[in-house]
Design a protein around this motif. Structure first.
Motif, PDB file in Angstrom:
ATOM      1  N   ALA A  22     -50.236 -28.852  29.270  1.00 40.93           N
ATOM      2  CA  ALA A  22     -50.814 -29.044  27.938  1.00 40.93           C
ATOM      3  C   ALA A  22     -50.738 -30.502  27.508  1.00 40.93           C
ATOM      4  CB  ALA A  22     -50.092 -28.155  26.924  1.00 40.93           C
ATOM      5  N   GLY A  23     -50.481 -31.387  28.460  1.00 40.85           N
ATOM      6  CA  GLY A  23     -50.474 -32.816  28.166  1.00 40.85           C
ATOM      7  C   GLY A  23     -49.132 -33.375  27.766  1.00 40.85           C
ATOM      8  N   HIS A  24     -48.077 -32.545  27.739  1.00 40.29           N
ATOM      9  CA  HIS A  24     -46.746 -33.063  27.423  1.00 40.29           C
ATOM     10  C   HIS A  24     -46.248 -33.876  28.622  1.00 40.29           C
ATOM     11  CE1 HIS A  24     -42.591 -33.391  26.239  1.00 40.29           C
ATOM     12  NE2 HIS A  24     -42.792 -32.686  25.142  1.00 40.29           N
ATOM     13  N   PRO A  25     -45.795 -35.111  28.392  1.00 40.81           N
ATOM     14  CA  PRO A  25     -45.406 -35.964  29.525  1.00 40.81           C
ATOM     15  C   PRO A  25     -44.025 -35.686  30.086  1.00 40.81           C
ATOM     16  CG  PRO A  25     -45.166 -37.164  27.465  1.00 40.81           C
ATOM     17  CD  PRO A  25     -45.799 -35.843  27.103  1.00 40.81           C
ATOM     18  N   MET A  26     -43.450 -34.531  29.818  1.00 46.66           N
ATOM     19  CA  MET A  26     -42.106 -34.219  30.298  1.00 46.66           C
ATOM     20  C   MET A  26     -42.069 -34.263  31.828  1.00 46.66           C
ATOM     21  SD  MET A  26     -42.054 -30.158  29.403  1.00 46.66           S
ATOM     22  CE  MET A  26     -43.347 -29.036  29.941  1.00 46.66           C
ATOM     23  N   GLY A  27     -40.999 -34.828  32.354  1.00 43.28           N
ATOM     24  CA  GLY A  27     -40.819 -34.907  33.790  1.00 43.28           C
ATOM     25  C   GLY A  27     -41.399 -36.142  34.442  1.00 43.28           C
ATOM     26  N   LEU A  28     -42.208 -36.911  33.707  1.00 45.31           N
ATOM     27  CA  LEU A  28     -42.848 -38.085  34.294  1.00 45.31           C
ATOM     28  C   LEU A  28     -42.068 -39.371  34.053  1.00 45.31           C
ATOM     29  CD1 LEU A  28     -46.611 -37.419  33.444  1.00 45.31           C
ATOM     30  CD2 LEU A  28     -45.392 -36.944  35.574  1.00 45.31           C
ATOM     31  N   GLY A  29     -41.000 -39.306  33.242  1.00 42.89           N
ATOM     32  CA  GLY A  29     -40.249 -40.502  32.907  1.00 42.89           C
ATOM     33  C   GLY A  29     -39.704 -41.273  34.099  1.00 42.89           C
ATOM     34  N   PRO A  30     -39.039 -40.613  35.065  1.00 45.68           N
ATOM     35  CA  PRO A  30     -38.531 -41.366  36.214  1.00 45.68           C
ATOM     36  C   PRO A  30     -39.621 -42.081  37.008  1.00 45.68           C
ATOM     37  CG  PRO A  30     -37.402 -39.262  36.038  1.00 45.68           C
ATOM     38  CD  PRO A  30     -38.519 -39.231  35.040  1.00 45.68           C
ATOM     39  N   PRO A  57     -50.021 -25.860  14.896  1.00 49.19           N
ATOM     40  CA  PRO A  57     -51.121 -25.069  15.470  1.00 49.19           C
ATOM     41  C   PRO A  57     -51.919 -25.853  16.504  1.00 49.19           C
ATOM     42  CG  PRO A  57     -51.032 -24.783  13.096  1.00 49.19           C
ATOM     43  CD  PRO A  57     -50.058 -25.880  13.419  1.00 49.19           C
ATOM     44  N   VAL A  58     -52.363 -25.147  17.535  1.00 46.12           N
ATOM     45  CA  VAL A  58     -53.144 -25.742  18.626  1.00 46.12           C
ATOM     46  C   VAL A  58     -54.396 -24.896  18.828  1.00 46.12           C
ATOM     47  CG1 VAL A  58     -53.196 -26.233  21.105  1.00 46.12           C
ATOM     48  CG2 VAL A  58     -51.127 -26.728  19.770  1.00 46.12           C
ATOM     49  N   ALA A  59     -55.530 -25.548  18.948  1.00 44.36           N
ATOM     50  CA  ALA A  59     -56.789 -24.863  19.232  1.00 44.36           C
ATOM     51  C   ALA A  59     -57.022 -24.812  20.736  1.00 44.36           C
ATOM     52  CB  ALA A  59     -57.948 -25.589  18.548  1.00 44.36           C
ATOM     53  N   GLU A 173     -44.778 -19.399  21.074  1.00 42.63           N
ATOM     54  CA  GLU A 173     -45.826 -20.041  21.874  1.00 42.63           C
ATOM     55  C   GLU A 173     -46.009 -21.496  21.478  1.00 42.63           C
ATOM     56  OE1 GLU A 173     -49.642 -17.972  22.944  1.00 42.63           O
ATOM     57  OE2 GLU A 173     -50.428 -19.413  21.473  1.00 42.63           O
ATOM     58  N   LEU A 174     -46.038 -21.761  20.192  1.00 48.09           N
ATOM     59  CA  LEU A 174     -46.281 -23.121  19.718  1.00 48.09           C
ATOM     60  C   LEU A 174     -45.139 -24.069  20.068  1.00 48.09           C
ATOM     61  CD1 LEU A 174     -47.851 -22.423  16.216  1.00 48.09           C
ATOM     62  CD2 LEU A 174     -49.022 -23.194  18.285  1.00 48.09           C
ATOM     63  N   ALA A 175     -43.963 -23.537  20.350  1.00 43.88           N
ATOM     64  CA  ALA A 175     -42.810 -24.364  20.688  1.00 43.88           C
ATOM     65  C   ALA A 175     -42.639 -24.560  22.186  1.00 43.88           C
ATOM     66  CB  ALA A 175     -41.536 -23.740  20.099  1.00 43.88           C
ATOM     67  N   ASP A 176     -43.537 -24.015  22.999  1.00 45.90           N
ATOM     68  CA  ASP A 176     -43.376 -24.018  24.456  1.00 45.90           C
ATOM     69  C   ASP A 176     -44.600 -24.658  25.108  1.00 45.90           C
ATOM     70  OD1 ASP A 176     -43.268 -23.408  27.184  1.00 45.90           O
ATOM     71  OD2 ASP A 176     -42.385 -21.424  26.840  1.00 45.90           O
ATOM     72  N   PRO A 177     -44.477 -25.876  25.680  1.00 42.65           N
ATOM     73  CA  PRO A 177     -45.652 -26.530  26.282  1.00 42.65           C
ATOM     74  C   PRO A 177     -46.309 -25.717  27.391  1.00 42.65           C
ATOM     75  CG  PRO A 177     -43.902 -28.124  25.933  1.00 42.65           C
ATOM     76  CD  PRO A 177     -43.304 -26.776  25.651  1.00 42.65           C
ATOM     77  N   HIS A 184     -54.136 -22.115  25.853  1.00 46.82           N
ATOM     78  CA  HIS A 184     -55.207 -22.935  25.280  1.00 46.82           C
ATOM     79  C   HIS A 184     -55.834 -23.947  26.232  1.00 46.82           C
ATOM     80  CE1 HIS A 184     -54.416 -21.255  21.348  1.00 46.82           C
ATOM     81  NE2 HIS A 184     -53.145 -21.583  21.444  1.00 46.82           N
ATOM     82  N   VAL A 185     -55.341 -24.053  27.451  1.00 44.03           N
ATOM     83  CA  VAL A 185     -55.868 -25.059  28.377  1.00 44.03           C
ATOM     84  C   VAL A 185     -56.451 -24.436  29.634  1.00 44.03           C
ATOM     85  CG1 VAL A 185     -55.309 -27.114  29.766  1.00 44.03           C
ATOM     86  CG2 VAL A 185     -54.250 -26.808  27.518  1.00 44.03           C
ATOM     87  N   VAL A 186     -55.759 -23.480  30.219  1.00 50.60           N
ATOM     88  CA  VAL A 186     -56.055 -23.060  31.589  1.00 50.60           C
ATOM     89  C   VAL A 186     -57.483 -22.535  31.741  1.00 50.60           C
ATOM     90  CG1 VAL A 186     -55.152 -20.685  31.358  1.00 50.60           C
ATOM     91  CG2 VAL A 186     -55.122 -21.836  33.587  1.00 50.60           C
TER      92      VAL A 186
END
Length: 271
Positions: A22-30, A57-59, A173-177, A184-186
């Motif tokens: 969903a575009g969250h950059p988690m895991g890409l920091g290293p 909210p996410v559309a 759902e809204l709290a979980d990327p 909303h993406v797949v």
């Protein structure tokens, strides 16, 4: 239209990073830690999930919205006459392909790592149906069951027994990327059809990439197919679909080498 969210670090040529899911950059920091030693790394956050919007909210998401947002980010961070490198992962790789096809003016080179636009394949209808089944499984049985169905589909295995789970509440759902990706993406992103004619005219600025651990799997085959159909480059990277998180240093080094090679090839063509 909301202002695009992004983080900027490092110094050197601009490298735009478009995360997957969903575009969250988690895991890409290293990985971006390593890249920031050579580039101005700009990590795009399409939904602002890492910038205070997780829980809002996410559309349903559209590929063109992500690529338009990426274009606005580049307009903000690039100086006049500059161009940027782009690396996109999974759903972010689809947005990167769309960005190159529709807004190539300020793009130096794009690396699209395992974009799940499976409709391009000769048997694409079957694989698109699999992704729709992933969505349906998420709605009926929750994220663990959907993730298991997705893993089976990507590796070519038969679906196993449905994992015991439950649908999430709207607040959960809204709290979980990952749940936002499934909700909303797949569907829209895996239904996206890249423009092979447009990409073929820009093939010297495009590399399709896949993980070495993904050989024989659906998204490795997809990346190879798009490269062959458009005349773009193809490169294998360390790890699998999430190789940037699994092997951040080696992945970053491979990305640097890939961009350097394609730059050298471009200089040779114009010499």
């Amino acid at each position: 239209m909301t202002e695009p969210r992004y983080d900027r670090r490092g110094d050197g040529p601009v490298l735009l990073v478009v995360p997957g899911g969903a575009g969250h950059p988690m895991g890409l920091g290293p990985m971006t830690d390593v890249l920031a030693e050579r580039f101005t790394v700009v990590t795009y956050d399409p939904l602002g999930l890492a910038h205070g919007r997780l829980g809002e909210p996410v559309a349903d998401q559209r590929v063109e919205e992500w690529s338009d947002g990426a274009c606005r980010v580049l307009e903000e961070v690039l100086d006049d006459g500059e161009s940027a490198y782009v690396v996109g992962f999974s759903s972010g790789a689809i947005a990167a392909l769309d960005l190159l096809a529709r807004r190539p003016e300020r793009l130096r080179h794009v690396v699209a790592h395992e974009p799940p636009c499976v409709g391009v394949l000769p048997d694409g209808a079957r694989h698109r149906a699999m992704f729709r089944e992933v969505y349906d499984t998420y709605r009926a049985a929750g994220p663990r069951a959907a993730a298991a169905r997705l893993g089976a589909g990507l590796t070519g295995q038969e679906p196993g027994e449905t994992v015991s789970d439950r649908p999430l509440s709207r607040e959960e759902e809204l709290a979980d990327p990952m749940a936002l990706f499934l909700a909303h993406v797949v569907r829209d992103f895996t239904s996206y059809a890249p423009d092979p004619a447009a990409l073929a005219t820009l093939s010297d600025r495009l590399t399709l990439a896949a993980g070495s651990d993904s050989r024989g799997q659906l998204l490795h085959r997809t990346a190879e197919f798009i490269a062959g159909r458009t005349g773009a480059g193809f490169a294998e990277f360390p790890g699998g679909h999430v190789g940037a998180g699994e092997h951040p240093v080696a992945f970053a080094e491979r990305l640097v080498a890939t961009l350097a090679t394609r730059d050298a090839e471009g200089r040779a063509r114009t010499a």
